[in-house]
Design a protein around this motif. Structure first.
Motif, short mmCIF file in Angstrom:
data_model
loop_
_atom_site.label_atom_id
_atom_site.label_comp_id
_atom_site.label_asym_id
_atom_site.label_seq_id
_atom_site.Cartn_x
_atom_site.Cartn_y
_atom_site.Cartn_z
N ALA A 28 -1.25 -0.39 2.42
CA ALA A 28 0.18 -0.38 2.09
C ALA A 28 0.57 -1.67 1.37
N ALA A 31 -0.82 -1.55 -2.19
CA ALA A 31 -0.05 -0.63 -3.04
C ALA A 31 1.32 -1.19 -3.37
N ALA A 32 1.92 -1.92 -2.43
CA ALA A 32 3.24 -2.50 -2.68
C ALA A 32 3.17 -3.60 -3.73
N THR A 33 2.11 -4.39 -3.72
CA THR A 33 2.01 -5.47 -4.70
C THR A 33 1.72 -4.95 -6.10
N THR A 34 1.12 -3.77 -6.21
CA THR A 34 0.86 -3.20 -7.53
C THR A 34 1.98 -2.27 -7.98
N GLY A 35 2.96 -2.05 -7.11
CA GLY A 35 4.11 -1.23 -7.51
C GLY A 35 3.94 0.25 -7.28
N VAL A 36 2.95 0.66 -6.53
CA VAL A 36 2.74 2.08 -6.23
C VAL A 36 3.48 2.40 -4.93
N TRP A 37 4.80 2.53 -5.03
CA TRP A 37 5.63 2.71 -3.84
C TRP A 37 5.44 4.07 -3.21
N ALA A 38 5.00 5.07 -3.98
CA ALA A 38 4.76 6.39 -3.43
C ALA A 38 3.61 6.38 -2.41
N ALA A 40 2.72 3.15 -0.90
CA ALA A 40 2.99 2.02 0.00
C ALA A 40 3.90 2.41 1.16
N ILE A 41 4.94 3.17 0.90
CA ILE A 41 5.90 3.52 1.95
C ILE A 41 5.27 4.43 3.01
N ALA A 44 2.72 2.39 5.04
CA ALA A 44 3.35 1.46 5.97
C ALA A 44 3.87 2.21 7.19
#
Length: 87
Positions: A28, A31-38, A40-41, A44
């Motif tokens: 998570a 993915a959040a640091t690369t901007g892949v929020w779909a 990351a959320i 998490a």
């Protein structure tokens, strides 16, 4: 009485759940640091659930309701709940 029943899991299984929670949390974070929020959320959220399962011993296949054989209440009135068989 707790609403969440615990299952008989060993210390090794709880440790394995902690390891899985840390692994999913790392995914998570990546993915959040690369901007892949779909990704990351949900990852998490899954890490939080795995951590809660490791702490409480909760099993995902168990219902989060009280059993029908609850202890009598303070007034001595029997509970109206009954087990339902769908067979």
């Amino acid at each position: 009485m707790s609403l969440i029943r615990v299952c008989a899991i060993s210390r090794a299984e709880r440790i394995a759940r902690w390891v899985a929670a840390i692994f999913v949390a790392a995914i998570a974070g990546s993915a959040a640091t690369t901007g892949v929020w779909a990704l990351a959320i949900p990852a998490a959220f899954g890490a939080l659930i795995l951590g809660a399962m490791a702490i409480t011993g909760w099993c995902p296949g168990m219902p989060a309701t009280r059993s029908a054989d609850a202890a009598p209440n303070a007034l001595g009135i029997p509970e109206a709940r009954q087990s339902v068989d769908l067979d």
